[in-house]
Design an enzyme around this catalytic site. Structure first.
Site, PDB file in Angstrom:
ATOM      1  N   TRP A 113       0.798  -1.194  -0.035  1.00 22.81           N
ATOM      2  CA  TRP A 113      -0.198  -0.096   0.030  1.00 22.81           C
ATOM      3  C   TRP A 113       0.802   1.196  -0.197  1.00 22.81           C
ATOM      4  O   TRP A 113       0.581   2.271  -0.632  1.00 22.81           O
ATOM      5  CB  TRP A 113      -0.906  -0.193   1.202  1.00 22.81           C
ATOM      6  CG  TRP A 113      -2.021  -1.091   1.063  1.00 22.81           C
ATOM      7  CD1 TRP A 113      -2.195  -2.169   1.497  1.00 22.81           C
ATOM      8  CD2 TRP A 113      -3.116  -1.023  -0.083  1.00 22.81           C
ATOM      9  NE1 TRP A 113      -3.329  -3.032   1.213  1.00 22.81           N
ATOM     10  CE2 TRP A 113      -3.881  -2.211  -0.121  1.00 22.81           C
ATOM     11  CE3 TRP A 113      -3.237  -0.220  -1.098  1.00 22.81           C
ATOM     12  CZ2 TRP A 113      -4.633  -2.574  -0.802  1.00 22.81           C
ATOM     13  CZ3 TRP A 113      -4.388  -0.561  -1.959  1.00 22.81           C
ATOM     14  CH2 TRP A 113      -5.263  -1.583  -1.943  1.00 22.81           C
ATOM     15  N   ASP A 202      -1.180   6.359   7.072  1.00 22.58           N
ATOM     16  CA  ASP A 202      -2.309   5.465   6.857  1.00 22.58           C
ATOM     17  C   ASP A 202      -2.573   4.362   8.047  1.00 22.58           C
ATOM     18  O   ASP A 202      -1.673   3.593   8.057  1.00 22.58           O
ATOM     19  CB  ASP A 202      -1.940   4.888   5.234  1.00 22.58           C
ATOM     20  CG  ASP A 202      -3.109   3.862   4.851  1.00 22.58           C
ATOM     21  OD1 ASP A 202      -4.075   3.906   5.914  1.00 22.58           O
ATOM     22  OD2 ASP A 202      -3.124   3.420   3.720  1.00 22.58           O
ATOM     23  N   LYS A 227     -12.165  -2.039   8.254  1.00 21.75           N
ATOM     24  CA  LYS A 227     -11.169  -3.119   8.931  1.00 21.75           C
ATOM     25  C   LYS A 227     -11.702  -3.359  10.282  1.00 21.75           C
ATOM     26  O   LYS A 227     -11.873  -4.585  10.901  1.00 21.75           O
ATOM     27  CB  LYS A 227      -9.852  -2.832   8.812  1.00 21.75           C
ATOM     28  CG  LYS A 227      -9.348  -2.410   7.395  1.00 21.75           C
ATOM     29  CD  LYS A 227      -9.206  -3.299   6.376  1.00 21.75           C
ATOM     30  CE  LYS A 227      -8.487  -2.919   5.228  1.00 21.75           C
ATOM     31  NZ  LYS A 227      -8.450  -3.969   4.189  1.00 21.75           N
TER      32      LYS A 227
END
Length: 404
Positions: A113, A202, A227
């Site tokens: 990511w 992030d 999540k």
């Protein structure tokens, strides 16, 4: 209907009690006679609920008054773009005469990511991307993301427009340590020491799983909700107030124009309802956050998640000792949220056996393969014990068959 154990990496498991409460809210939200998926985002009932969600985050994470909470769409991928555009606008206002090639965007690459975020920064332009460190050369095979690099390998720029890192890499199972004295922590002590840092993190796959290390030192923290706290569709942003800049004024000075729905100042000025926010995901996230508070907040879940991860990594080690499992991530860099490993031999049999026992979504990300077991907040210790017991039995059965 029988529910299975969902170890998926996202959208992920949600507490069953929350799902039952949310089902009632779909028919009647807060006694209005209107379902939550139907009610106006500007109604007094939803506005009050939104304020409560903000308060629950601020209280549990101890967000200082220097920061604001924003709710929007787009997920982590949308924020790859938004952070670049908003912080370049801020940097343009601070340094209007600086040429684009002299504006630097610092990126720490520790997994898939953060690699994608770096690629988006290059694609947008507006500044030169500096890779502070890339973890791959420090991996066991010199090409994988399996570690948090040593502190002495980081090279930060003196006055960057932003400094980006991904706290937990969902695909690769790599996470920074929350212990700032650990060699596997984020090296805050190496950051530029003057001014307000444009530090961006992030937190998509670890948000609300434990306290955020040095939260006040961050300019922006963002997380997709899907999540740990809600369904897909909601993005939560914690932004320092000096980053709520007039992007149109910056554009007049030569900054890249920022789409209005991505402007942090627009979202803040509109109290996150400048346009219609993701109402249903906000509602379910609010129910999850209320439950979290009742159970003891992020401190409770930090301890719970550590216990779950310790049990799972011990089971992997036991299988590794028998030559049947192989941990993918180096010790010290292993995620509490996304546990990744390889099955040496018949991986399909391992997956099928787990599914027969009602444990699903354990296959690794398509880009890396292997096994990935995600231990988000809603995954209970009992459910973790179930997969650990299955792993022990798999090792025992395979070992017995090998000796026969």
């Amino acid at each position: 209907m029988s529910r299975v154990i969902n170890f998926g990496a996202g959208p992920s498991a949600l507490p069953e009690s929350v799902l039952q409460e949310a089902a009632l809210g779909l028919l009647d939200f807060d006694g209005t006679g209107i379902g939550i998926a139907e009610i106006s985002h500007r109604s007094k009932q939803f506005t009050a609920f939104l304020n409560d969600v903000e308060s629950l985050i601020c209280t549990q994470l101890e967000v200082p008054p220097t920061h604001s909470i924003l709710f929007t769409q787009g997920g982590g991928t949308g924020q790859f773009s938004a952070i670049v555009l908003n912080l370049l606008a801020r940097h343009r206002l601070l340094h209007p005469d600086l040429a684009n090639e002299d504006r630097v965007l610092d990126y720490v690459i520790t997994g898939s990511w953060s690699k994608k975020a770096t690629e988006e920064a290059r694609r947008l332009g507006g500044g030169r991307v500096n890779v502070v460190v890339d973890a791959r050369p420090y991996s066991k095979d010199a090409k994988s993301f399996d570690n948090i690099p040593p502190h002495n390998t980081y090279t930060f720029s003196p006055d960057p427009a932003l400094i980006y890192y991904c706290e937990n890499e969902t695909v690769d199972g790599v996470q920074f340590s929350s212990d700032v004295s650990s060699p596997n922590s984020f090296p805050f002590h190496l950051l530029p020491q003057e001014g307000l840092l444009p530090l961006v993190a992030d937190y998509s796959s670890s948000f609300m799983s434990r306290p955020i290390t040095r939260l006040a030192d961050h300019a922006v923290i963002y997380a997709g909700a899907q999540k740990n706290i809600g369904p897909a569709g909601l993005t939560i942003i914690i932004v320092r107030n000096d980053c709520l800049v007039d992007v149109d004024a910056a554009a007049k000075l030569g900054a890249i124009p920022v789409p209005i729905s991505m402007s942090y100042k627009t979202l803040a000025d509109g109290n996150s309802v400048y346009n219609t926010p993701p109402v249903l995901p906000i509602y379910i996230s609010g129910l999850v956050l209320r439950r979290m508070k009742e159970l003891g907040g992020v401190q409770y879940f930090e301890q719970l998640n550590k216990r779950k991860a310790d049990k799972l990594y011990a089971a992997i080690q036991a299988g590794e000792d028998k030559g049947l499992f192989k941990a993918k991530v180096q010790e010290g860099s292993r995620s509490l949220m996304n546990v990744v490993f390889d099955v040496i031999g018949d991986e399909a049999k391992f997956v099928a056996g787990a599914e027969e026992k009602g444990m699903k979504a354990i296959k690794g990300h398509r880009s890396v393969g292997g096994i990935r077991i995600s231990l988000y907040n809603a995954v209970t210790e009992e459910q973790t014990d179930a997969i650990v017991e299955y792993m022990k039995q798999f090792v025992s059965d395979t070992d017995t068959q090998g000796q026969a």
